[in-house]
Write an enzyme that holds these catalytic residues in place. Structure first.
Site, short mmCIF file in Angstrom:
data_model
loop_
_atom_site.label_atom_id
_atom_site.label_comp_id
_atom_site.label_asym_id
_atom_site.label_seq_id
_atom_site.Cartn_x
_atom_site.Cartn_y
_atom_site.Cartn_z
N GLU A 73 0.68 3.94 2.22
CA GLU A 73 1.04 4.40 3.35
C GLU A 73 2.22 3.74 3.69
O GLU A 73 3.12 4.33 4.34
CB GLU A 73 -0.23 4.13 4.08
N CYS A 128 0.83 -1.38 0.04
CA CYS A 128 0.03 0.12 -0.11
C CYS A 128 0.86 1.14 -0.08
O CYS A 128 1.93 1.29 0.60
CB CYS A 128 -1.06 0.03 1.31
N1 THU Z 1 -4.26 0.54 -1.07
C1 THU Z 1 -3.46 1.38 -0.81
O1 THU Z 1 -2.50 1.69 -1.35
N2 THU Z 1 -3.57 1.70 0.48
C2 THU Z 1 -4.71 1.37 1.39
O2 THU Z 1 -4.68 1.45 2.74
C3 THU Z 1 -5.65 0.38 0.86
C4 THU Z 1 -5.41 -0.19 -0.56
C5 THU Z 1 -3.93 -0.16 -2.62
C6 THU Z 1 -3.64 -1.46 -2.65
C7 THU Z 1 -3.87 -1.96 -3.98
O3 THU Z 1 -2.94 -1.74 -4.82
C8 THU Z 1 -5.25 -0.94 -4.28
O4 THU Z 1 -5.17 -0.08 -3.25
C9 THU Z 1 -6.73 -1.56 -4.26
O5 THU Z 1 -6.89 -2.35 -3.02
#
Ligand code: THU
Length: 135
Positions: free
Chosen positions: A56, A54
């Site tokens: 974050e 992710c």
């Molecule tokens: N994702 C994030 O980057 N941060 C989060 O807290 C939730 C989900 C991303 C992971 C994936 O690449 C996309 O969002 C869809 O789930």
């Protein structure tokens, strides 16, 4: 520009680096360290799915891998194809990583759709009754 405008702009700028060929959901984050430095992060997907990181956590791991462990706030933006229409709150795994390094009653999580449209939460609001025990 108000208090969080710069941090939100940094998070929006990170959308350009998002690697999301599977979900097409682009996420950008900007983590403000207590030393004033800002660490950007984007989501990085993988064909095997579970290695996906992710935005974050990318930002946190960048900072921590440079020896920086004290943080004030993180701004997060996300949307399908990078179009920001609603808030994109951090997943549970990212909240737990924040818990590892941040004071939950002080660390701010800024969910934004633009520099002017945002909401601020503390980590303790987004991760109540967290797992944080003496081992
Ligand atoms: N994702 C994030 O980057 N941060 C989060 O807290 C939730 C989900 C991303 C992971 C994936 O690449 C996309 O969002 C869809 O789930």
């Amino acid at each position: 520009m108000d208090e969080y405008g710069y941090l939100i702009r940094c998070a929006i700028d990170m959308l350009a680096f998002s690697y999301a060929p599977y979900s097409h959901f682009k996420v950008g984050a900007a983590l403000l360290a207590k030393n004033g430095k800002v660490y950007g992060g984007c989501n990085i997907e993988n064909v095997a799915f579970s290695p996906t990181n992710c935005a974050e956590r990318t930002a946190f791991f960048r900072a921590i891998s440079e020896g920086v462990r004290e943080f004030d706030a993180i701004a997060v933006v996300g949307g399908k194809d990078g179009v920001l229409t609603e808030y994109s709150p951090p997943c549970g795994v990212c909240r737990q990583v924040m818990q590892e390094f941040c004071n939950p009653s002080e660390f701010k999580i800024i969910l934004a759709v633009s520099e002017k449209d945002y909401k601020v939460y503390t980590l303790s609001e987004l991760l109540p009754l967290s797992f944080d025990v003496e081992l």
